[in-house]
Design a protein around this motif. Structure first.
Motif, PDB file in Angstrom:
ATOM      1  N   GLN A 249       0.700  -1.134   0.016  1.00 41.77           N
ATOM      2  CA  GLN A 249       0.136   0.091  -0.206  1.00 41.77           C
ATOM      3  C   GLN A 249       0.857   1.217   0.013  1.00 41.77           C
ATOM      4  OE1 GLN A 249       0.459  -2.042   2.353  1.00 41.77           O
ATOM      5  NE2 GLN A 249       0.000  -1.378   4.609  1.00 41.77           N
ATOM      6  N   TYR A 250       2.145   1.153   0.113  1.00 43.10           N
ATOM      7  CA  TYR A 250       3.031   2.183   0.061  1.00 43.10           C
ATOM      8  C   TYR A 250       3.694   2.615  -1.021  1.00 43.10           C
ATOM      9  CZ  TYR A 250       2.536   1.764   5.331  1.00 43.10           C
ATOM     10  OH  TYR A 250       2.122   1.970   6.748  1.00 43.10           O
ATOM     11  N   THR A 251       4.169   3.631  -1.386  1.00 43.49           N
ATOM     12  CA  THR A 251       4.956   4.000  -2.455  1.00 43.49           C
ATOM     13  C   THR A 251       6.269   3.024  -2.375  1.00 43.49           C
ATOM     14  OG1 THR A 251       4.535   6.330  -2.035  1.00 43.49           O
ATOM     15  CG2 THR A 251       6.564   5.904  -3.489  1.00 43.49           C
ATOM     16  N   ASP A 252       6.578   2.773  -3.708  1.00 41.40           N
ATOM     17  CA  ASP A 252       7.390   1.671  -3.965  1.00 41.40           C
ATOM     18  C   ASP A 252       8.901   2.207  -3.155  1.00 41.40           C
ATOM     19  OD1 ASP A 252       9.921   2.456  -6.234  1.00 41.40           O
ATOM     20  OD2 ASP A 252       7.761   3.519  -6.677  1.00 41.40           O
ATOM     21  N   SER A 253       9.645   1.105  -2.896  1.00 45.02           N
ATOM     22  CA  SER A 253      10.721   1.248  -2.022  1.00 45.02           C
ATOM     23  C   SER A 253      11.945   1.993  -2.817  1.00 45.02           C
ATOM     24  CB  SER A 253      11.364   0.010  -1.401  1.00 45.02           C
ATOM     25  OG  SER A 253      11.817  -0.752  -2.570  1.00 45.02           O
ATOM     26  N   ARG A 254      12.090   1.946  -4.081  1.00 47.80           N
ATOM     27  CA  ARG A 254      13.220   2.380  -4.801  1.00 47.80           C
ATOM     28  C   ARG A 254      12.717   4.118  -4.822  1.00 47.80           C
ATOM     29  NH1 ARG A 254      14.135  -1.192 -10.205  1.00 47.80           N
ATOM     30  NH2 ARG A 254      14.919  -2.947  -9.191  1.00 47.80           N
ATOM     31  N   THR A 255      11.644   4.324  -5.119  1.00 54.00           N
ATOM     32  CA  THR A 255      11.051   5.747  -5.229  1.00 54.00           C
ATOM     33  C   THR A 255      11.333   6.533  -3.582  1.00 54.00           C
ATOM     34  OG1 THR A 255       9.606   5.320  -7.051  1.00 54.00           O
ATOM     35  CG2 THR A 255       9.276   7.227  -5.492  1.00 54.00           C
ATOM     36  N   ASP A 256      10.702   5.971  -2.731  1.00 48.59           N
ATOM     37  CA  ASP A 256      10.898   6.646  -1.326  1.00 48.59           C
ATOM     38  C   ASP A 256      12.163   6.446  -0.951  1.00 48.59           C
ATOM     39  OD1 ASP A 256       8.329   7.316  -0.930  1.00 48.59           O
ATOM     40  OD2 ASP A 256       7.920   5.874   0.945  1.00 48.59           O
ATOM     41  N   PHE A 257      13.141   5.671  -1.373  1.00 46.31           N
ATOM     42  CA  PHE A 257      14.740   5.686  -0.813  1.00 46.31           C
ATOM     43  C   PHE A 257      15.376   6.777  -1.557  1.00 46.31           C
ATOM     44  CE2 PHE A 257      19.157   4.780  -1.006  1.00 46.31           C
ATOM     45  CZ  PHE A 257      19.364   4.231   0.183  1.00 46.31           C
ATOM     46  N   LEU A 258      14.968   7.194  -2.892  1.00 51.33           N
ATOM     47  CA  LEU A 258      15.593   8.267  -3.370  1.00 51.33           C
ATOM     48  C   LEU A 258      15.151   9.576  -2.955  1.00 51.33           C
ATOM     49  CD1 LEU A 258      15.818   6.803  -7.144  1.00 51.33           C
ATOM     50  CD2 LEU A 258      17.677   7.088  -5.619  1.00 51.33           C
ATOM     51  N   ALA A 259      13.849   9.579  -2.596  1.00 54.05           N
ATOM     52  CA  ALA A 259      13.194  10.778  -1.934  1.00 54.05           C
ATOM     53  C   ALA A 259      13.606  11.107  -0.475  1.00 54.05           C
ATOM     54  CB  ALA A 259      11.671  10.821  -1.923  1.00 54.05           C
ATOM     55  N   GLY A 260      14.434  10.177   0.030  1.00 51.97           N
ATOM     56  CA  GLY A 260      15.027  10.302   1.284  1.00 51.97           C
ATOM     57  C   GLY A 260      13.976   9.841   2.366  1.00 51.97           C
ATOM     58  N   LYS A 261      12.827   9.130   2.247  1.00 52.34           N
ATOM     59  CA  LYS A 261      11.888   8.819   3.004  1.00 52.34           C
ATOM     60  C   LYS A 261      11.851   7.200   3.405  1.00 52.34           C
ATOM     61  CE  LYS A 261       8.909  11.962   0.928  1.00 52.34           C
ATOM     62  NZ  LYS A 261       7.406  12.221   0.215  1.00 52.34           N
ATOM     63  N   LEU A 262      13.006   6.714   3.078  1.00 56.43           N
ATOM     64  CA  LEU A 262      13.224   5.131   3.555  1.00 56.43           C
ATOM     65  C   LEU A 262      14.727   4.847   3.994  1.00 56.43           C
ATOM     66  CD1 LEU A 262      11.675   2.354   3.431  1.00 56.43           C
ATOM     67  CD2 LEU A 262      12.782   1.920   1.220  1.00 56.43           C
ATOM     68  N   GLY A 263      14.747   4.126   5.185  1.00 58.74           N
ATOM     69  CA  GLY A 263      15.916   3.895   5.818  1.00 58.74           C
ATOM     70  C   GLY A 263      16.927   2.977   4.964  1.00 58.74           C
ATOM     71  N   ALA A 264      16.343   2.031   4.500  1.00 62.81           N
ATOM     72  CA  ALA A 264      17.169   1.166   3.832  1.00 62.81           C
ATOM     73  C   ALA A 264      16.091   0.344   2.720  1.00 62.81           C
ATOM     74  CB  ALA A 264      18.020  -0.049   4.806  1.00 62.81           C
ATOM     75  N   GLU A 265      16.842  -0.115   1.533  1.00 60.64           N
ATOM     76  CA  GLU A 265      16.121  -1.119   0.644  1.00 60.64           C
ATOM     77  C   GLU A 265      17.024  -2.075   0.046  1.00 60.64           C
ATOM     78  OE1 GLU A 265      14.258  -0.864  -2.691  1.00 60.64           O
ATOM     79  OE2 GLU A 265      16.237  -0.870  -3.209  1.00 60.64           O
ATOM     80  N   CYS A 266      16.476  -3.107  -0.639  1.00 59.15           N
ATOM     81  CA  CYS A 266      17.483  -4.172  -1.203  1.00 59.15           C
ATOM     82  C   CYS A 266      17.208  -4.470  -2.666  1.00 59.15           C
ATOM     83  CB  CYS A 266      17.362  -5.174  -0.415  1.00 59.15           C
ATOM     84  SG  CYS A 266      18.091  -5.217   1.400  1.00 59.15           S
ATOM     85  N   SER A 267      16.786  -3.499  -3.447  1.00 63.16           N
ATOM     86  CA  SER A 267      16.478  -3.714  -4.873  1.00 63.16           C
ATOM     87  C   SER A 267      17.128  -2.874  -5.792  1.00 63.16           C
ATOM     88  CB  SER A 267      14.711  -3.840  -5.241  1.00 63.16           C
ATOM     89  OG  SER A 267      14.502  -2.517  -5.053  1.00 63.16           O
ATOM     90  N   PHE A 268      18.101  -2.435  -5.383  1.00 62.13           N
ATOM     91  CA  PHE A 268      19.097  -1.572  -6.438  1.00 62.13           C
ATOM     92  C   PHE A 268      20.266  -2.311  -6.705  1.00 62.13           C
ATOM     93  CE2 PHE A 268      17.012   2.465  -4.687  1.00 62.13           C
ATOM     94  CZ  PHE A 268      16.661   3.018  -5.954  1.00 62.13           C
ATOM     95  N   GLY A 269      20.513  -2.375  -7.975  1.00 61.03           N
ATOM     96  CA  GLY A 269      22.183  -2.813  -8.433  1.00 61.03           C
ATOM     97  C   GLY A 269      22.999  -1.875  -8.540  1.00 61.03           C
ATOM     98  N   ILE A 270      24.433  -2.173  -8.893  1.00 57.53           N
ATOM     99  CA  ILE A 270      25.417  -1.214  -9.011  1.00 57.53           C
ATOM    100  C   ILE A 270      24.688  -0.002 -10.043  1.00 57.53           C
ATOM    101  CG2 ILE A 270      26.619  -2.131 -10.562  1.00 57.53           C
ATOM    102  CD1 ILE A 270      29.063  -1.248  -9.346  1.00 57.53           C
ATOM    103  N   TRP A 271      24.107  -0.240 -10.792  1.00 55.12           N
ATOM    104  CA  TRP A 271      23.405   0.833 -11.587  1.00 55.12           C
ATOM    105  C   TRP A 271      22.494   1.832 -11.131  1.00 55.12           C
ATOM    106  CZ3 TRP A 271      18.446   0.024 -10.597  1.00 55.12           C
ATOM    107  CH2 TRP A 271      18.072  -1.287 -10.185  1.00 55.12           C
ATOM    108  N   GLY A 272      22.157   1.673  -9.724  1.00 48.95           N
ATOM    109  CA  GLY A 272      21.163   2.427  -9.182  1.00 48.95           C
ATOM    110  C   GLY A 272      22.244   3.506  -8.530  1.00 48.95           C
ATOM    111  N   ILE A 273      23.252   3.515  -8.310  1.00 47.77           N
ATOM    112  CA  ILE A 273      24.299   4.407  -7.856  1.00 47.77           C
ATOM    113  C   ILE A 273      24.052   6.092  -8.362  1.00 47.77           C
ATOM    114  CG2 ILE A 273      26.713   5.228  -6.781  1.00 47.77           C
ATOM    115  CD1 ILE A 273      26.942   1.968  -6.503  1.00 47.77           C
ATOM    116  N   PRO A 274      24.295   5.972  -9.420  1.00 46.12           N
ATOM    117  CA  PRO A 274      24.107   7.135 -10.139  1.00 46.12           C
ATOM    118  C   PRO A 274      22.743   7.917  -9.877  1.00 46.12           C
ATOM    119  CG  PRO A 274      25.012   5.660 -11.832  1.00 46.12           C
ATOM    120  CD  PRO A 274      24.402   4.864 -10.560  1.00 46.12           C
ATOM    121  N   GLN A 275      21.688   7.114  -9.839  1.00 51.41           N
ATOM    122  CA  GLN A 275      20.363   7.733  -9.201  1.00 51.41           C
ATOM    123  C   GLN A 275      20.401   8.341  -7.917  1.00 51.41           C
ATOM    124  OE1 GLN A 275      17.042   5.115 -10.149  1.00 51.41           O
ATOM    125  NE2 GLN A 275      18.387   3.897 -11.345  1.00 51.41           N
TER     126      GLN A 275
END
Length: 385
Positions: A249-275
């Motif tokens: 029911q919440y915003t997807d974890s990648r989006t909230d992590f990049l928005a500074g609204k999530l303490g940790a998440e586990c679905s980024f690869g090395i390709w997520g670092i530039p984001q």
């Protein structure tokens, strides 16, 4: 005959034997914007060196790619050369669309000579002992911490990140902020419920740690109703219903992590670092938890492979494999310019790899990862999961 030919030449009616027409191969790739300019440059170089081969390059949006590719093959108009994920390759093998690697056309003596160029990555494309493609990207996920949120909670990612799944719920609570009704207004950690692939890689990873697959490839049988399967899926249910730490029911974890609204998440690869860098997130990369007493395995690996259409004429197949060799030999520039990693020496020894502080970590976790099982009808099976 010579006299007739000479007269025709004088009259401009004879141009000699007809020149051989170049072989055209169509190549379809899913859209990855940083890669497109590199692809075009590689094609231009290849065509200049091989004027007898033309490459027709088509880029298809990621969301449309699997369906468009399958539809084209069903209609008999599929491309000679294409790439797709290890999760989808089984249906192409089952439909006899894939040609096994033509080592001679690629300029290799045999399979051993090809594999000598790589440090793994082929497990997702081997069927009945034969290889059907070349990896263009080998990837795995890891966990990332938002350092600012952790610091606010008085925690240090390097010291405090839990090593086990059993410890994770209590730890995530320390990073979670709740409203007066106990509903999280900032989650400490959550799974990526909205990306279907997350519920292939992560449950399989957890089951692999417990010594089992979600699907037994050899017997082609689901193994969800087993002690390991019940334990893993009860974990996800408890996360939402018992611990109330997150959910779909919440915003997807990648989006909230990049928005500074999530303490940790586990679905980024090395390709997520530039984001993360673009979002100005101060991050720390972390290993996925393991089950206490389970196998030391990281999040399941996946790969994209360049494959050849077995239904294409033989000259087109050989030309496609020749280009596949040239393309795969550009692995260093594809990593430097598009973040696409394949475990080849020229990538691992490159400045781009050495200067990426997370690269050694991802490589170490990749060595501890397995490929998820491959099934026909992956999308339908995944929907059921």
């Amino acid at each position: 005959m010579r006299l007739i030919t000479a007269l025709l030449l004088l009259l401009g009616l004879w141009a000699g034997p007809a020149a051989a027409q170049p072989v055209t191969i169509r190549m379809w790739m899913h859209e990855h914007p940083p890669r497109i300019a590199i692809d075009r440059a590689i094609i231009a170089e290849f065509e200049k060196a091989n004027p007898d081969i033309k490459v027709q390059y088509d880029v298809v949006p990621v969301g449309e790619y699997p369906t468009k590719l399958l539809t084209a093959f069903a209609a008999g108009s599929g491309p000679e050369l294409f790439n797709t994920s290890s999760t989808l390759v089984t249906q192409y093998v089952a439909a006899r669309i894939l040609a096994p690697i033509d080592y001679a056309a690629m300029g290799y003596a045999d399979e051993a000579a090809l594999l000598a160029k790589y440090q793994g990555g082929f497990d997702g494309i081997r069927f009945q002992g034969r290889l059907y493609g070349i990896p263009t990207e080998v990837s795995n996920w890891a966990c990332f911490a938002n350092n600012a949120i952790w610091k606010e909670a008085g925690l240090d990612p390097a010291k405090d990140w839990p090593k086990t799944w059993e410890e994770l719920p209590a730890f995530a609570e320390k990073l979670t902020q709740r409203d007066q009704n106990g509903v999280p207004r900032r989650r400490g950690f959550d799974f990526n419920w909205t990306i279907p692939g997350a519920f292939w890689f992560l449950p399989n990873t957890m089951m692999h740690q417990l010594g089992q697959d979600m699907v037994d490839e050899a017997a082609y049988k689901a193994q969800l109703d087993t002690p390991a399967g019940r334990r893993v899926f009860a974990y996800f249910q408890d996360w939402v219903r018992k611990h109330r730490l997150g959910g779909p029911q919440y915003t997807d974890s990648r989006t909230d992590f990049l928005a500074g609204k999530l303490g940790a998440e586990c679905s980024f690869g090395i390709w997520g670092i530039p984001q993360m860098q673009a979002a100005k997130i101060d991050w720390t990369v972390l290993p996925a938890p393991r089950y206490a007493g389970g196998a030391d395995l990281g999040i399941d690996a996946y790969a994209f492979y360049m494959m050849v259409n077995a239904r294409s004429p033989s000259p087109a197949q050989k030309a496609a494999w020749k280009f596949a060799r040239y393309y795969s030999d550009q692995a260093g520039r594809l990593f430097a310019g598009a973040g696409l990693f394949v475990p080849r020496a020229e990538v691992i020894e490159s400045e781009a790899f050495r200067s990426n502080t997370a690269a050694p970590f991802f490589m170490a976790e990749l060595k501890k990862a397995k490929f998820s099982p491959r099934v026909v009808g992956y999308a339908q099976v995944l929907d059921s999961v």
